[in-house]
Design a protein around this motif. Structure first.
Motif, PDB file in Angstrom:
ATOM      1  N   SER A 268     -27.334   9.243   4.796  1.00  0.00           N
ATOM      2  CA  SER A 268     -26.653   8.144   3.803  1.00  0.00           C
ATOM      3  C   SER A 268     -25.737   8.745   2.960  1.00  0.00           C
ATOM      4  N   ILE A 269     -25.916  10.104   2.490  1.00  0.00           N
ATOM      5  CA  ILE A 269     -25.028  10.739   1.755  1.00  0.00           C
ATOM      6  C   ILE A 269     -23.581  10.795   2.529  1.00  0.00           C
ATOM      7  N   VAL A 270     -23.604  11.045   3.547  1.00  0.00           N
ATOM      8  CA  VAL A 270     -22.168  11.164   4.608  1.00  0.00           C
ATOM      9  C   VAL A 270     -21.676   9.698   4.403  1.00  0.00           C
ATOM     10  N   LEU A 271     -22.338   8.744   4.754  1.00  0.00           N
ATOM     11  CA  LEU A 271     -22.046   7.210   4.898  1.00  0.00           C
ATOM     12  C   LEU A 271     -21.487   6.900   3.728  1.00  0.00           C
ATOM     13  N   ASN A 272     -22.178   7.151   2.658  1.00  0.00           N
ATOM     14  CA  ASN A 272     -21.595   6.658   1.046  1.00  0.00           C
ATOM     15  C   ASN A 272     -20.446   7.491   0.845  1.00  0.00           C
ATOM     16  N   ASP A 273     -20.331   8.698   1.033  1.00  0.00           N
ATOM     17  CA  ASP A 273     -19.035   9.415   0.777  1.00  0.00           C
ATOM     18  C   ASP A 273     -17.798   8.856   1.633  1.00  0.00           C
ATOM     19  N   ILE A 274     -18.044   8.672   2.787  1.00  0.00           N
ATOM     20  CA  ILE A 274     -17.034   8.069   3.675  1.00  0.00           C
ATOM     21  C   ILE A 274     -16.408   6.758   3.129  1.00  0.00           C
ATOM     22  N   LYS A 275     -17.623   6.080   2.971  1.00  0.00           N
ATOM     23  CA  LYS A 275     -17.303   4.745   2.284  1.00  0.00           C
ATOM     24  C   LYS A 275     -16.418   4.545   1.042  1.00  0.00           C
ATOM     25  N   ARG A 276     -16.967   5.445   0.257  1.00  0.00           N
ATOM     26  CA  ARG A 276     -16.409   5.481  -1.213  1.00  0.00           C
ATOM     27  C   ARG A 276     -14.791   5.990  -0.976  1.00  0.00           C
ATOM     28  N   ARG A 277     -14.569   6.858   0.005  1.00  0.00           N
ATOM     29  CA  ARG A 277     -13.174   7.491   0.291  1.00  0.00           C
ATOM     30  C   ARG A 277     -12.361   6.200   0.757  1.00  0.00           C
ATOM     31  N   LEU A 278     -12.875   5.529   1.788  1.00  0.00           N
ATOM     32  CA  LEU A 278     -12.103   4.443   2.282  1.00  0.00           C
ATOM     33  C   LEU A 278     -11.818   3.482   1.089  1.00  0.00           C
ATOM     34  N   GLN A 279     -12.705   3.237   0.290  1.00  0.00           N
ATOM     35  CA  GLN A 279     -12.501   2.121  -0.812  1.00  0.00           C
ATOM     36  C   GLN A 279     -11.383   2.589  -1.742  1.00  0.00           C
ATOM     37  N   ILE A 280     -11.442   3.872  -1.896  1.00  0.00           N
ATOM     38  CA  ILE A 280     -10.165   4.599  -2.807  1.00  0.00           C
ATOM     39  C   ILE A 280      -8.862   4.347  -2.252  1.00  0.00           C
ATOM     40  N   ILE A 281      -8.733   4.296  -0.804  1.00  0.00           N
ATOM     41  CA  ILE A 281      -7.612   4.269  -0.036  1.00  0.00           C
ATOM     42  C   ILE A 281      -7.232   2.928  -0.315  1.00  0.00           C
ATOM     43  N   ALA A 282      -8.171   2.114  -0.294  1.00  0.00           N
ATOM     44  CA  ALA A 282      -7.857   0.447  -0.219  1.00  0.00           C
ATOM     45  C   ALA A 282      -7.272   0.117  -1.603  1.00  0.00           C
ATOM     46  N   ASN A 283      -7.760   0.774  -2.703  1.00  0.00           N
ATOM     47  CA  ASN A 283      -7.542   0.485  -3.748  1.00  0.00           C
ATOM     48  C   ASN A 283      -6.221   1.173  -4.592  1.00  0.00           C
ATOM     49  N   LEU A 284      -5.629   2.092  -3.828  1.00  0.00           N
ATOM     50  CA  LEU A 284      -4.582   2.830  -4.146  1.00  0.00           C
ATOM     51  C   LEU A 284      -3.181   2.017  -4.012  1.00  0.00           C
ATOM     52  N   SER A 285      -2.334   2.279  -5.001  1.00  0.00           N
ATOM     53  CA  SER A 285      -1.270   1.482  -4.946  1.00  0.00           C
ATOM     54  C   SER A 285      -0.320   1.969  -3.556  1.00  0.00           C
ATOM     55  N   ALA A 286       0.531   1.289  -2.974  1.00  0.00           N
ATOM     56  CA  ALA A 286       1.162   1.667  -2.108  1.00  0.00           C
ATOM     57  C   ALA A 286       2.269   2.839  -2.185  1.00  0.00           C
ATOM     58  N   ARG A 287       2.732   2.835  -3.290  1.00  0.00           N
ATOM     59  CA  ARG A 287       3.618   4.039  -3.654  1.00  0.00           C
ATOM     60  C   ARG A 287       2.869   5.438  -3.962  1.00  0.00           C
ATOM     61  N   ASP A 288       1.654   5.388  -4.021  1.00  0.00           N
ATOM     62  CA  ASP A 288       0.490   6.420  -4.341  1.00  0.00           C
ATOM     63  C   ASP A 288       0.305   7.121  -3.015  1.00  0.00           C
ATOM     64  N   THR A 289       1.149   7.797  -2.247  1.00  0.00           N
ATOM     65  CA  THR A 289       1.137   8.268  -1.167  1.00  0.00           C
ATOM     66  C   THR A 289       0.449   9.722  -1.332  1.00  0.00           C
ATOM     67  N   ARG A 290       0.518  10.379  -2.272  1.00  0.00           N
ATOM     68  CA  ARG A 290      -0.356  11.703  -2.394  1.00  0.00           C
ATOM     69  C   ARG A 290      -1.605  11.579  -2.545  1.00  0.00           C
ATOM     70  N   ALA A 291      -2.086  10.645  -3.350  1.00  0.00           N
ATOM     71  CA  ALA A 291      -3.567  10.356  -3.496  1.00  0.00           C
ATOM     72  C   ALA A 291      -4.228   9.858  -2.038  1.00  0.00           C
ATOM     73  N   TYR A 292      -3.185   9.206  -1.209  1.00  0.00           N
ATOM     74  CA  TYR A 292      -3.553   8.589   0.003  1.00  0.00           C
ATOM     75  C   TYR A 292      -4.003   9.714   1.059  1.00  0.00           C
ATOM     76  N   LYS A 293      -2.923  10.522   1.105  1.00  0.00           N
ATOM     77  CA  LYS A 293      -3.050  11.887   1.857  1.00  0.00           C
ATOM     78  C   LYS A 293      -4.306  12.569   1.665  1.00  0.00           C
ATOM     79  N   ASP A 294      -4.565  12.908   0.353  1.00  0.00           N
ATOM     80  CA  ASP A 294      -5.804  13.629  -0.176  1.00  0.00           C
ATOM     81  C   ASP A 294      -7.077  13.032   0.530  1.00  0.00           C
ATOM     82  N   GLN A 295      -7.016  11.736   0.335  1.00  0.00           N
ATOM     83  CA  GLN A 295      -8.409  11.055   0.781  1.00  0.00           C
ATOM     84  C   GLN A 295      -8.598  11.305   2.210  1.00  0.00           C
ATOM     85  N   VAL A 296      -7.657  10.849   2.930  1.00  0.00           N
ATOM     86  CA  VAL A 296      -7.434  11.067   4.589  1.00  0.00           C
ATOM     87  C   VAL A 296      -7.716  12.487   5.162  1.00  0.00           C
TER      88      VAL A 296
END
Length: 311
Positions: free
Chosen positions: A215-243
């Motif tokens: 559950s820790i792994v699933l929640n961690d990946i889910k949170r990271r994907l949600q961060i990617i979805a919420n990022l601005s399209a111009r925020d490529t650095r934060a996007y790459k960090d999460q991926v």
């Protein structure tokens, strides 16, 4: 019987009596001739010092096992004993030590008691010897050293009062913690201190906390994907960090080799999915649930997501 014969008889009887007396005394005297005693000093420096405990040892106590023995120390003191004895002189000087057997036979040696090393001001500064740590309920020995001190006052930091008046004290701590041990003597103006740490003898048993690693792994990946979805399209650095975080921690193959199943009807590789989530959907997607084929090095991830309602 004429006078001459009578004289001879008396002479012979006298000689016989003398021989009997000699015969009786000779074994005893021969026995005691082997008796001796030695004097041993406590610090083994072959010097008899003031206030030093001296041991007086008989070479063979069986020689006088049936006799009365008294030790005389040359200063008026004496000890009745057929065994080894100990004695301490309080004044320097020369003394005659005598071991008297049955109030008849004396065995004597002279002894010279010296002052020993002269005490200096440094000898008035006490020292504390003890362990660096201990345990609750354990008897801990504390020893004070100061050749010129006679009175000792120990505080072990738990009661707030004087706990012992002995040069060597034994104390039992009731609670764990770090305690400041204090020692004063009749020569100190302020106490000397030393710290000791007391540990709990047995750590209380704690029920192990059961952690659901999946559950820790699933929640961690889910949170990271949600961060990617919420990022601005111009925020490529934060996007790459999460991926890169997801890739380095949970994926062992290339991102293009990992299959993503979206809402059980659409398919993408993981890299394409993340790009679309970030650049195309933007802030419009909510990640609801994810499932993995395996927690470590997963190759397929099932994602349930929905699109936010627009006003």
């Amino acid at each position: 019987m004429n006078v001459k014969n009578k004289t001879v008889v008396i002479l012979l009887l006298s000689i016989a009596v003398i021989l009997i007396i000699v015969a009786l005394l000779f074994p005893f005297n021969k026995k005691l001739s082997n008796l001796d005693f030695s004097i041993v000093d406590a610090n083994d420096n072959h010097q008899y010092e003031l206030n030093e405990k001296l041991s007086f040892k008989i070479n063979d106590s069986t020689l006088i096992s049936d006799k009365k023995a008294v030790w005389y120390f040359g200063n008026g003191d004496s000890i009745v004993s057929k065994k080894n004895v100990e004695y301490t002189y309080e004044k320097a000087g020369k003394y005659l030590i005598t071991l008297r057997i049955d109030n008849k036979f004396d065995f004597s040696k002279q002894i010279n008691i010296v002052n020993g090393r002269a005490l200096t001001a440094k000898d008035s500064i006490p020292k504390i010897f003890c362990e660096e740590f201990g345990y609750v309920g354990e008897e801990i020995v504390f020893t004070g050293y100061s050749p010129s001190s006679n009175n000792w006052y120990w505080e072990f930091g738990e009661t707030g009062t004087i706990d012992s008046y002995e040069k060597q004290a034994i104390y039992v701590f009731n609670k764990p913690g770090i305690y400041t041990v204090k020692l004063e003597t009749d020569k100190t103006r302020y106490p000397i201190t030393r710290e000791i740490e007391i540990f709990q003898l047995y750590e209380p048993f704690k029920e192990p906390v059961i952690v659901d690693s999946s559950s820790i792994v699933l929640n961690d990946i889910k949170r990271r994907l949600q961060i990617i979805a919420n990022l601005s399209a111009r925020d490529t650095r934060a996007y790459k960090d999460q991926v890169n975080y997801i890739k380095n921690k949970y994926i062992c193959n290339d991102l293009s080799d990992v299959v993503v199943v979206i809402n059980e009807e659409k398919y993408n590789d993981f890299l394409s999915y993340c790009q679309g989530l970030h650049y195309l959907d933007g802030n419009a997607t909510i990640i609801q649930e994810i499932k993995l084929d395996t927690i470590k090095c997963f190759k397929q991830i099932n994602i349930t997501q929905k699109t936010k309602k627009t006003k």
